[in-house]
Scaffold this motif. Structure first.
Motif, PDB file in Angstrom:
ATOM      1  N   PHE A   1       1.046  -1.067  -0.183  1.00 12.87           N
ATOM      2  CA  PHE A   1      -0.239  -0.060   0.190  1.00 12.87           C
ATOM      3  C   PHE A   1       0.960   1.334   0.101  1.00 12.87           C
ATOM      4  O   PHE A   1       2.070   0.846   1.166  1.00 12.87           O
ATOM      5  CB  PHE A   1      -0.790   0.243   1.112  1.00 12.87           C
ATOM      6  CG  PHE A   1      -1.666  -0.928   1.305  1.00 12.87           C
ATOM      7  CD1 PHE A   1      -2.145  -1.689   0.313  1.00 12.87           C
ATOM      8  CD2 PHE A   1      -2.716  -1.672   2.383  1.00 12.87           C
ATOM      9  CE1 PHE A   1      -3.431  -2.742   0.165  1.00 12.87           C
ATOM     10  CE2 PHE A   1      -3.255  -2.075   2.485  1.00 12.87           C
ATOM     11  CZ  PHE A   1      -3.990  -3.000   1.344  1.00 12.87           C
ATOM     12  N   LYS A   2       0.951   1.930  -1.072  1.00 12.64           N
ATOM     13  CA  LYS A   2       2.106   2.982  -1.483  1.00 12.64           C
ATOM     14  C   LYS A   2       1.263   4.512  -0.105  1.00 12.64           C
ATOM     15  O   LYS A   2      -0.086   4.838   0.006  1.00 12.64           O
ATOM     16  CB  LYS A   2       1.676   3.743  -2.504  1.00 12.64           C
ATOM     17  CG  LYS A   2       2.187   5.249  -2.825  1.00 12.64           C
ATOM     18  CD  LYS A   2       2.909   5.664  -3.967  1.00 12.64           C
ATOM     19  CE  LYS A   2       3.345   6.940  -3.906  1.00 12.64           C
ATOM     20  NZ  LYS A   2       4.671   6.801  -4.144  1.00 12.64           N
ATOM     21  N   VAL A   3       2.468   4.900   0.562  1.00 10.33           N
ATOM     22  CA  VAL A   3       1.536   5.526   1.713  1.00 10.33           C
ATOM     23  C   VAL A   3       2.412   7.251   1.121  1.00 10.33           C
ATOM     24  O   VAL A   3       3.504   6.971   0.930  1.00 10.33           O
ATOM     25  CB  VAL A   3       2.140   5.679   2.959  1.00 10.33           C
ATOM     26  CG1 VAL A   3       2.100   6.876   3.853  1.00 10.33           C
ATOM     27  CG2 VAL A   3       1.644   4.053   3.592  1.00 10.33           C
ATOM     28  N   ASP A   4       1.351   8.069   1.165  1.00  4.74           N
ATOM     29  CA  ASP A   4       1.301   9.431   0.588  1.00  4.74           C
ATOM     30  C   ASP A   4       3.008  10.324   1.104  1.00  4.74           C
ATOM     31  O   ASP A   4       2.810   9.965   2.292  1.00  4.74           O
ATOM     32  CB  ASP A   4       0.165  10.371   0.836  1.00  4.74           C
ATOM     33  CG  ASP A   4       0.698  11.885   0.614  1.00  4.74           C
ATOM     34  OD1 ASP A   4       1.346  11.491  -0.273  1.00  4.74           O
ATOM     35  OD2 ASP A   4      -0.029  12.856   0.818  1.00  4.74           O
ATOM     36  N   PRO A   5       4.017  10.452   0.563  1.00  3.16           N
ATOM     37  CA  PRO A   5       4.956  10.748   1.349  1.00  3.16           C
ATOM     38  C   PRO A   5       5.067  12.282   1.784  1.00  3.16           C
ATOM     39  O   PRO A   5       5.130  13.347   1.258  1.00  3.16           O
ATOM     40  CB  PRO A   5       6.771  10.654   0.481  1.00  3.16           C
ATOM     41  CG  PRO A   5       5.457  10.992  -1.324  1.00  3.16           C
ATOM     42  CD  PRO A   5       4.285  10.085  -0.294  1.00  3.16           C
ATOM     43  N   ASN A   6       3.631  12.501   3.151  1.00  3.99           N
ATOM     44  CA  ASN A   6       4.072  14.014   2.751  1.00  3.99           C
ATOM     45  C   ASN A   6       4.667  14.630   4.000  1.00  3.99           C
ATOM     46  O   ASN A   6       5.972  13.973   4.700  1.00  3.99           O
ATOM     47  CB  ASN A   6       2.701  14.450   3.554  1.00  3.99           C
ATOM     48  CG  ASN A   6       2.646  13.678   5.115  1.00  3.99           C
ATOM     49  OD1 ASN A   6       3.512  13.526   6.139  1.00  3.99           O
ATOM     50  ND2 ASN A   6       1.213  12.910   5.311  1.00  3.99           N
ATOM     51  N   PRO A   7       4.878  16.057   3.868  1.00  2.04           N
ATOM     52  CA  PRO A   7       6.349  16.732   4.404  1.00  2.04           C
ATOM     53  C   PRO A   7       6.690  16.176   5.869  1.00  2.04           C
ATOM     54  O   PRO A   7       7.775  16.007   6.383  1.00  2.04           O
ATOM     55  CB  PRO A   7       6.165  18.116   4.398  1.00  2.04           C
ATOM     56  CG  PRO A   7       5.238  17.791   3.102  1.00  2.04           C
ATOM     57  CD  PRO A   7       3.956  16.789   2.983  1.00  2.04           C
ATOM     58  N   GLU A   8       5.667  15.602   6.324  1.00  2.00           N
ATOM     59  CA  GLU A   8       5.401  14.766   8.179  1.00  2.00           C
ATOM     60  C   GLU A   8       5.949  13.824   8.103  1.00  2.00           C
ATOM     61  O   GLU A   8       7.418  13.578   9.252  1.00  2.00           O
ATOM     62  CB  GLU A   8       3.839  15.100   8.154  1.00  2.00           C
ATOM     63  CG  GLU A   8       3.558  16.499   8.863  1.00  2.00           C
ATOM     64  CD  GLU A   8       2.653  16.937   7.293  1.00  2.00           C
ATOM     65  OE1 GLU A   8       2.261  15.929   6.358  1.00  2.00           O
ATOM     66  OE2 GLU A   8       2.523  18.400   7.627  1.00  2.00           O
ATOM     67  N   ILE A   9       6.185  13.338   7.459  1.00  5.06           N
ATOM     68  CA  ILE A   9       6.406  11.423   7.185  1.00  5.06           C
ATOM     69  C   ILE A   9       8.296  11.717   6.899  1.00  5.06           C
ATOM     70  O   ILE A   9       8.339  10.872   7.285  1.00  5.06           O
ATOM     71  CB  ILE A   9       5.846  10.098   6.305  1.00  5.06           C
ATOM     72  CG1 ILE A   9       4.136  10.364   7.487  1.00  5.06           C
ATOM     73  CG2 ILE A   9       6.584   9.405   6.207  1.00  5.06           C
ATOM     74  CD1 ILE A   9       3.769   9.348   5.931  1.00  5.06           C
ATOM     75  N   ILE A  10       8.311  11.688   5.937  1.00  4.26           N
ATOM     76  CA  ILE A  10       9.690  12.399   5.601  1.00  4.26           C
ATOM     77  C   ILE A  10      10.748  13.419   6.552  1.00  4.26           C
ATOM     78  O   ILE A  10      11.669  13.057   7.012  1.00  4.26           O
ATOM     79  CB  ILE A  10       9.821  13.945   4.047  1.00  4.26           C
ATOM     80  CG1 ILE A  10       8.784  12.681   2.929  1.00  4.26           C
ATOM     81  CG2 ILE A  10      11.070  13.977   3.866  1.00  4.26           C
ATOM     82  CD1 ILE A  10       9.555  11.572   2.426  1.00  4.26           C
TER      83      ILE A  10
END
Lengths: 172, 172
Positions: B84-93
């Motif tokens: 499941f691809k997880v949206d690489p939002n700035p918070e996760i990065i």
């Protein structure tokens, strides 16, 4: 959703328990070796927040304790379950009691026997055979436990850790 | 001892992932569905205390984030892994970067693709077959993640949670 409260012992003790569980415990895949502090209970999303707040308070009231396994024992004839018996010292009993206060619906039906399951759901003959082998085995191991966890159960029966509570003993 | 840092998503998303993992992921029994924030790394007892202190500080610096799964994707031809691809939002990065600072030995070799694995170690033909089925499946699911965990690995390959860190964002 179903929740439970457990202690995970050290890698050393878990590896030893798993050497038996791998062969004799059908729950082997669902959770790593553990000592249950509070059996599975149902709670919905509106309840669980208050429950976790209460459990966090309990953890703050207790200090780290000694987990001392003394021997392999059995719950037979109740169930064909073998376990590492954990010395029921006053510290473990006190935490268990706090996790079964009136807030949680009061004491459990059965008296508490702290243990780490290593085999279960065996036939009578298999149980007698394995217990015969293992009751001679010493599991004299002692370690300090400074935390416990609340877990929730997935549809396939496996357990996921939701939160960790440190035994700090801050509130004496 | 081997440690890793992961997020466990909600029961709902884990149950969905397990419906595939049960059949297609040989790691199904070793850990419940998760998004890895820091791959397995070795640390001994003298090192882990400092590492955990550092991770706790990182958790304090970050606020809860949105985990948004968008679709089923694959790491092929690198490996036959579906996720499941997880949206690489700035918070996760940002959390991932903090967990790969110089303190931890610097950035990983590969760029970070946040994901929840649902199938792996398949043959080429099985991979093509299953991916063909699943790439049409939408997994448009969004939830808030307010914690992550550090785990250690047992000899049998399974993972036990050692500690939980809340994303509080206290230190802004």
């Amino acid at each position: 959703m179903k929740y439970g409260v457990v202690v995970f012992p050290s890698k050393k003790l878990q590896d030893l328990a798993n050497s038996y569980r791998k062969r004799y415990d059908p729950h082997y895949e669902l959770i790593t070796p553990h000592m249950t502090l509070k059996d599975a209970f149902e709670a919905d999303e509106s309840e669980i927040k208050g429950i976790i707040t209460e459990i966090a308070e309990i953890a703050k009231r207790h200090k780290p304790f000694t987990l001392h396994t003394t021997r392999v024992s059995t719950f037979a004839p109740l169930t064909n379950t073998l376990y590492f018996k954990v010395d029921p010292n006053p510290e473990i009993i006190a935490i268990h009691e706090d996790l079964h206060s009136d807030f949680f619906g009061g004491p459990p039906k059965f008296s508490y026997v702290p243990h780490i399951t290593i085999a279960q759901k065996m036939s009578d003959s298999e149980h007698a055979d394995i217990f015969g082998q293992l009751k001679m085995v010493g599991v004299d191991h002692e370690e300090t436990i400074d935390r416990f966890h609340i877990l929730y159960q997935l549809e396939d029966g496996s357990w996921t850790v939701y939160d960790t509570f440190r035994l700090t003993g801050d509130e004496e």
